[in-house]
Design an enzyme around this catalytic site. Sequence first.
Site, short mmCIF file in Angstrom:
data_model
loop_
_atom_site.label_atom_id
_atom_site.label_comp_id
_atom_site.label_asym_id
_atom_site.label_seq_id
_atom_site.Cartn_x
_atom_site.Cartn_y
_atom_site.Cartn_z
CE LYS A 124 -4.42 0.93 0.10
NZ LYS A 124 -5.55 0.10 -0.35
CG ASP A 164 -7.20 3.23 -1.20
OD1 ASP A 164 -7.59 2.06 -1.12
OD2 ASP A 164 -7.35 4.04 -0.25
O1 2IT Z 1 -7.97 -1.55 -1.06
C1 2IT Z 1 -7.87 -2.07 -2.18
O2 2IT Z 1 -7.98 -3.28 -2.36
C2 2IT Z 1 -7.59 -1.17 -3.31
N1 2IT Z 1 -7.50 0.04 -3.10
C3 2IT Z 1 -7.35 -1.73 -4.68
C4 2IT Z 1 -5.97 -2.28 -4.78
C5 2IT Z 1 -5.59 -2.72 -6.17
O3 2IT Z 1 -4.39 -3.03 -6.33
O4 2IT Z 1 -6.41 -2.76 -7.08
#
Ligand code: 2IT
Length: 444
Positions: A124, A164
């Site tokens: 993340k 996100d």
């Molecule tokens: O919290 C999540 O799963 C997302 N923001 C999407 C993450 C992604 O790599 O598509």
Amino acid sequence: MKTELILQALEAKHPGEHEYLQAVKEVLLSIEEVYNEHPEFEKAALIERLVEPDRIFTFKVPWVDDRGNVQINLGYRVQFNNAIGPYKGGIRFHASVNLSSLKFLGFEQTFKNALTTLPMGGGKGGSDFNIRGKSNAEVMRFCQAFILELWRHIGPDTDVPAGDIGVGGREIGYMYGMYKKLARENTGTFTGKGLEYGGSLIRPEATGFGGIYFVVNMLKTKGLDIKGKTISISGFGNVAWGAALKATELGGKVVTISGPDGYVYDPQGISGEKIDYMLELRASGEDIVRPYAEKYGVEFFEGKRPWQQKVDIALPCAIQNELDEHDAQTLIDNGVTCVAEISNMGCTAEAVDLMVEKGILFAPGKAVNAGGVATSGLEMTQNAMHLQWSAEEVDAKLHQIMNNIHEQCVRYGTQANGYINYVKGANIAGFMKVAHAMMAQGIV
Ligand code: 2IT
């Protein structure tokens, strides 16, 4: 398991990182039983290794605003765990972003990605950059400055970011453009890209669609249908939009959306062009929902959360910890049937405990919202194969993945009295996969 000891040590090492400690605690409490059946895990210090991210990059992001002033934000990427595949997870631009929130999100992402059955590890990233009120040119300069530092740490087989909160198609486009210029390759590396340059059909809808597919499965365990049910949704961004679209298509009635300013209650149901209008609200960059109430002549509740309305189904679709014990009690008093987090950790630990104790159908974000990242995984597949699947093909795969995640939750979470504890089910299923992958690959 020495859960308490591990948590105490973690708290001493990372004081004040509340969200991170909250997420770790929930998982450790859920997996205690299965962990104790595997003494080899303890010998390998598996939990101690699993709760710490592999590495964290922290960097400053200097950029110049429209008035010529120099602005400095903080940028981060938490590469949490790559036992199953390349680090994978979104980038969040929001004033609340700090190491605690990104570590909690990276930790959750690791198990969520394991549940999808696709080969993706957890990561993340983000920044405390606040998109509100920024011009398009400012957003572009910020995204470029952010990537100027981040680009050397990511790649199609190492770490694949996505969107996100605060990061949608526009921001992904600006980041990917700068990334390509620096990395001099064109292999994907980001998901949530535009359709014209490697994006996948259904990715924008996927988190919300997948969440509703999951909710339909939850209701089915009680012989219920989403048709005719009233639904409260929080948030008004990409996730809320996708959930409103699919819930409405299947005959549900969405009566609320919310923003930092409050929530709107639309008893007629948010459908058709009203759902399209959510996109306009998001694009305005104002981060408010009050204009919806003015446009459609419905009630606006300033500074309040949507959970005070009586509904059959409540779906947190915004940010972490936005449904607390008090809200959960109100929903229960009003006869709620099902609460499902389409956001990440939308409910506080106390709210979750209360709902589980009262036998409410409740499911956590790492299961319910996994359709977003799963479809990101499908975007990676299409990029690697240099082709593009049809919307029907992607949607069918997404639907199948959500059914599979629901099955895993039922398998690992069904209690002796028949209650399905989705928190336990999702945590155990996700954990066992990551644990086995880590054990097989030695102490690294
Ligand atoms: O919290 C999540 O799963 C997302 N923001 C999407 C993450 C992604 O790599 O598509």
